[in-house]
Motif scaffolding. Structure first.
Motif, short mmCIF file in Angstrom:
data_model
loop_
_atom_site.label_atom_id
_atom_site.label_comp_id
_atom_site.label_asym_id
_atom_site.label_seq_id
_atom_site.Cartn_x
_atom_site.Cartn_y
_atom_site.Cartn_z
N TYR A 162 0.80 -1.23 0.00
CA TYR A 162 0.00 0.00 0.00
C TYR A 162 0.84 1.28 0.00
N TYR A 163 2.14 1.16 0.29
CA TYR A 163 2.99 2.34 0.41
C TYR A 163 4.26 2.18 -0.42
N THR A 164 4.70 3.31 -0.95
CA THR A 164 6.04 3.41 -1.53
C THR A 164 6.97 3.88 -0.42
N PRO A 165 7.96 3.07 -0.02
CA PRO A 165 8.81 3.44 1.11
C PRO A 165 9.36 4.86 0.99
N LEU A 168 4.56 9.29 0.94
CA LEU A 168 3.16 9.12 1.32
C LEU A 168 2.20 9.54 0.22
N ASP A 169 2.74 10.15 -0.84
CA ASP A 169 1.88 10.60 -1.94
C ASP A 169 2.27 9.94 -3.26
N VAL A 170 3.05 8.89 -3.20
CA VAL A 170 3.40 8.08 -4.38
C VAL A 170 2.90 6.68 -4.09
N TYR A 171 1.95 6.19 -4.90
CA TYR A 171 1.26 4.95 -4.58
C TYR A 171 1.79 3.80 -5.46
N PRO A 172 2.00 2.63 -4.87
CA PRO A 172 2.53 1.50 -5.64
C PRO A 172 1.49 0.93 -6.60
N GLY A 205 -10.60 10.56 -0.45
CA GLY A 205 -11.10 9.64 0.57
C GLY A 205 -10.00 9.02 1.41
N ARG A 206 -8.74 9.24 1.02
CA ARG A 206 -7.62 8.73 1.80
C ARG A 206 -7.40 9.59 3.04
N PHE A 211 4.76 11.56 8.41
CA PHE A 211 5.85 10.84 9.07
C PHE A 211 6.19 11.55 10.37
N LYS A 212 6.60 10.78 11.37
CA LYS A 212 7.10 11.38 12.61
C LYS A 212 8.36 12.18 12.33
N VAL A 213 9.28 11.57 11.55
CA VAL A 213 10.50 12.23 11.13
C VAL A 213 10.57 12.10 9.62
#
Length: 379
Positions: A162-165, A168-172, A205-206, A211-213
């Motif tokens: 669900y995430y691109t490491p 947060l705004d680039v979706y796999p 809808g997301r 990120f914390k850091v």
């Protein structure tokens, strides 16, 4: 000077509240008149929810939604999540008593473990709501922090679906994320709605995560010798005047925000237990907490009382203590630790308030005993 200003800028960013968060009363108002419906609660139980007593606040909001936003026969589902997720229940309570039983299953405290993956339970919730055939409502309750579960291999494998490491705004382009986006599109086209408590809900809808850091950007790879090219020396970089005034302004605003956060009096936590499930409140110096009153069960500043719609007394905060204040004109009789409440009286953890509801002839209709305690010590 630059380091000082940037540090305060980071602090200011961390202190900015999430935008477009839903108010519990708004959620209850939208839910209560729509039936049949499927309401899915998605609650964050990760370690970060310990900060600022987030877990207790979210549980109190969830309790109000279940108690006042549902009608008999509505479907209610609860997912909890951290690095993984689980479905706690999927029920269709037919009575208020059945809903109270489900309230008892709301999480009391965060669970141990590192990492969060909010998109997977959100995906599952969307699929379940879609299959229900009822008007869908999803409530996401989280502090919005994203923490990749890198130390848990199985959880991190699911995370990468669900995430691109680092983004947060680039979706796999995985099958799971593609179906997630398809379900989001369905939800946006439905008559239902997604609410966020503690997190902004984007137009897609997301939930808007953070990120914390901030993750470090990978350094650009050095070309292989065969790929390197020779060109004329680059001209020296143009020197521009550094915007000290802007940085000083940002630093001053950040300092003011930090001082406000540090010096602002902290709210006093208060748990009230009576005939129904206990409810938790945060009482600040400017807070007036009503005992009784119409619509009180949907509010975060009132404790409803069975047998009456009038406010019988109030609890005020200030200077690190509570004060129990009688309500002029009430027909009820209020006793504080067995003594009739006739004037403002200091209220302490462990105190009892007895409320006697009388009819027009003075006969006793209903009596409720309220116990006041510190939720941080009773959970």
């Amino acid at each position: 000077m630059l380091r000082f200003s940037l540090t305060f800028f980071a602090l200011l960013t961390a202190l900015l509240p999430a935008l477009a968060q839903s108010d519990t009363r708004e959620i209850v108002s939208e839910l209560k008149d729509k039936t049949p419906k499927c309401v899915v609660l998605i609650m964050d139980v990760s370690e970060s929810m310990k900060v600022d007593d987030y877990n207790r606040k979210m549980r109190s909001a969830a309790e109000a939604i279940v108690k006042d936003g549902l009608s008999d026969g509505d479907q209610l589902v609860l997912y909890t999540f951290g690095s993984g997720f689980k479905k706690v229940f999927d029920e269709t309570p037919q009575t208020p008593a059945a809903r109270r039983k489900l309230i008892e299953q709301l999480p009391l405290k965060p669970e141990p473990g590192e990492g969060t993956n909010i998109r997977q339970p959100h995906h599952e919730a969307l699929k379940l709501a879609h299959a229900s055939g009822k008007t869908p409502f999803i409530v996401i309750m989280t502090d919005s922090f994203n923490d990749p579960p890198k130390n848990t291999p199985d959880a991190y494998t699911e995370y990468q679906k669900y995430y691109t490491p680092g983004k947060l705004d680039v979706y796999p382009s995985t099958p799971e994320n593609q179906d997630y986006e398809s379900q989001l599109a369905w939800m946006n086209a439905s008559p239902g709605k997604t609410f966020g408590i503690g997190v902004e809900i984007l137009p897609s809808g997301r939930p808007k995560e953070r990120f914390k850091v901030a993750p470090k950007e990978a350094a650009p790879a050095t070309p292989e010798p065969s790929q390197q090219t020779t060109s004329a020396p680059a001209p020296p970089p143009k020197t521009e005047e550094f915007p000290w005034a802007l940085l000083l302004g940002v630093g001053g605003a950040a300092l003011a925000a930090v001082l406000f956060a540090v010096l602002r009096p902290k709210p006093l936590p208060l748990r009230i237990a009576g005939s129904g499930p206990p409810r938790d409140f945060d009482v600040r110096g400017n807070t007036t907490l009503r005992l009784g009153g119409e619509g009180g069960s949907a509010a975060l500043d009132a404790y409803p009382l069975a047998g009456t719609r009038e406010v019988v007394a109030t609890v005020k905060g200030g200077r690190g203590q509570f004060t129990l204040v009688p309500q002029p004109g009430t027909k009820a009789r209020v006793y504080h630790n067995g003594v009739p409440l006739e004037a403002p009286s200091p209220l302490r953890y462990g105190d009892e308030v007895r409320v006697s509801i009388l009819d027009s002839n003075g006969a006793l209709v209903k009596e409720t005993r309220l116990k006041f305690s510190d939720p941080n010590k009773t959970i």
